[in-house]
Write an enzyme that holds these catalytic residues in place. Structure first.
Site, PDB file in Angstrom:
ATOM      1  CG  ASP A  47       5.117  -0.487   0.164  1.00 47.54           C
ATOM      2  OD1 ASP A  47       5.323  -1.151   1.192  1.00 47.54           O
ATOM      3  OD2 ASP A  47       4.097  -0.634  -0.544  1.00 47.54           O
ATOM      4  CE1 TYR A  52       0.718  -3.802  -4.145  1.00 45.63           C
ATOM      5  CE2 TYR A  52       2.730  -2.508  -3.981  1.00 45.63           C
ATOM      6  CZ  TYR A  52       1.485  -2.860  -3.481  1.00 45.63           C
ATOM      7  OH  TYR A  52       1.024  -2.265  -2.340  1.00 45.63           O
ATOM      8  CE  LYS A  77       2.465  -3.625   1.076  1.00 49.86           C
ATOM      9  NZ  LYS A  77       3.140  -3.123  -0.128  1.00 49.86           N
ATOM     10  CG  HIS A 110      -0.492  -7.558   0.316  1.00 53.65           C
ATOM     11  ND1 HIS A 110      -0.057  -7.525  -0.983  1.00 53.65           N
ATOM     12  CD2 HIS A 110      -1.037  -6.334   0.533  1.00 53.65           C
ATOM     13  CE1 HIS A 110      -0.319  -6.341  -1.512  1.00 53.65           C
ATOM     14  NE2 HIS A 110      -0.923  -5.602  -0.614  1.00 53.65           N
ATOM     15  CG  ASN A 150      -4.898  -4.317   3.869  1.00 56.03           C
ATOM     16  OD1 ASN A 150      -5.357  -3.191   3.771  1.00 56.03           O
ATOM     17  ND2 ASN A 150      -4.069  -4.832   2.969  1.00 56.03           N
ATOM     18  CB  SER A 198      -4.517   4.693  -0.823  1.00 57.57           C
ATOM     19  OG  SER A 198      -4.258   3.681  -1.758  1.00 57.57           O
ATOM     20  CE  LYS A 240      -2.227   3.643  -5.776  1.00 61.43           C
ATOM     21  NZ  LYS A 240      -2.962   4.154  -4.620  1.00 61.43           N
ATOM     22  CG  ASN A 250       3.502  13.321  -3.815  1.00 62.61           C
ATOM     23  OD1 ASN A 250       2.628  14.169  -3.971  1.00 62.61           O
ATOM     24  ND2 ASN A 250       3.443  12.118  -4.399  1.00 62.61           N
TER      25      ASN A 250
END
Length: 285
Positions: A47, A52, A77, A110, A150, A198, A240, A250
């Protein structure tokens, strides 16, 4: 079976791996190595975002990974400030060019507002225009699936008022301590898959005594517990990291959180993000 081999199926039939690599805060010059390391470990979902500033490096990592492009799932995004059709069309083509790829697996708007006015003014028309550009790129085969990030319920309903394609994904801040239950239920009702960014609360959850103790009872790390939590909510988890050891750790989430503990994590309120409160998504707006 490793979590790296498990997928969800989006509403349009496209498969998306349940665990992905988030690349926020990975510098462009380091992104290719991070992506290649993740793919070497077995990740197939990466992603990124225009915001970024690392699409070039991420694309290089995808192209030089040694794994066939069709086996990889790449999301990016549309920058939050782009709220017009022509600007969105140009930005979509710009992402393809910067990434150096023929197609994008998933592209999201985004944010429903530009970052400097997050949860602020009225950008309803601009979001409908940006969505129309994504729909056209999807129709043209440039993007396999499209979504938002979002977006609250009213933001999604605004899109749906003129959409020909229902968003396949809504990428949200979701973690133990911040579980927007009503929004998750709304998305599920519309067959919109939630991606949890996150999932480790920008690292702040590592300090939480309740979560530390619960992780101990399962014999896992706090990040592993938190990733597993978002997976059991039915979302894609996007931790991340640029650290290959963390990438490996992870993936070690082959355990089940009990319903009692899931409820405790869902009811937990932990939204102190320390220095990260400076970022709009962590500001509590």
């Amino acid at each position: 079976m490793s979590i790296l081999n498990e997928n969800y199926t989006l509403s349009n039939g496209v498969e998306i791996p349940k665990l992905g690599l988030g690349t926020w805060f990975i510098d462009d010059v380091k992104a290719a190595d991070a992506v290649k390391a993740a793919i070497g470990i077995g990740y197939r979902n990466v992603d990124t975002a225009q915001a970024y500033g690392n699409e070039r490096g991420v694309g290089e990592g995808i192209r030089t990974s040694g794994v066939a492009r069709e086996e990889l799932f790449l999301s990016t995004k549309l920058a939050a400030g782009i709220k017009d059709y022509d600007g969105a069309v140009a930005a979509i083509d710009g992402s393809l060019q910067t990434l150096g790829l023929d197609y994008i697996d998933l592209m999201l708007i985004h944010s429903p507002q530009p970052w400097d006015d997050f949860r602020g003014g009225d950008y309803a028309d601009g979001n409908r225009q940006a969505w129309h550009a994504l729909e056209d790129a999807h129709q043209a085969g440039k993007i396999r699936s499209i979504g938002v990030s979002n977006f609250l319920q009213e933001d999604i309903e605004n899109i749906l008022s003129t959409a020909t394609v229902v968003p396949q994904v809504n990428q949200l801040l979701v973690h133990a301590g911040n579980t927007p239950a009503d929004l998750l239920a709304y998305c599920a009702g519309k067959d919109i898959l939630v991606q949890a960014y996150s999932p480790i609360a920008h690292g702040e959850i590592m300090k939480n005594g309740v979560v530390q103790a619960m992780a101990g009872t399962y014999g896992v790390t706090v990040p592993q517990l938190c990733i597993r939590y978002t997976l059991q909510l039915g979302s894609v988890s996007l931790p991340k990291t640029a650290n290959p050891e963390h990438m490996r750790s992870n993936t070690e989430v082959d355990f089940e959180i009990s319903q009692t503990d899931m409820t405790a994590l869902r009811d937990l309120d932990a939204k102190d993000y320390g220095d990260a409160t400076a970022f709009p998504v962590y500001s509590g707006k």
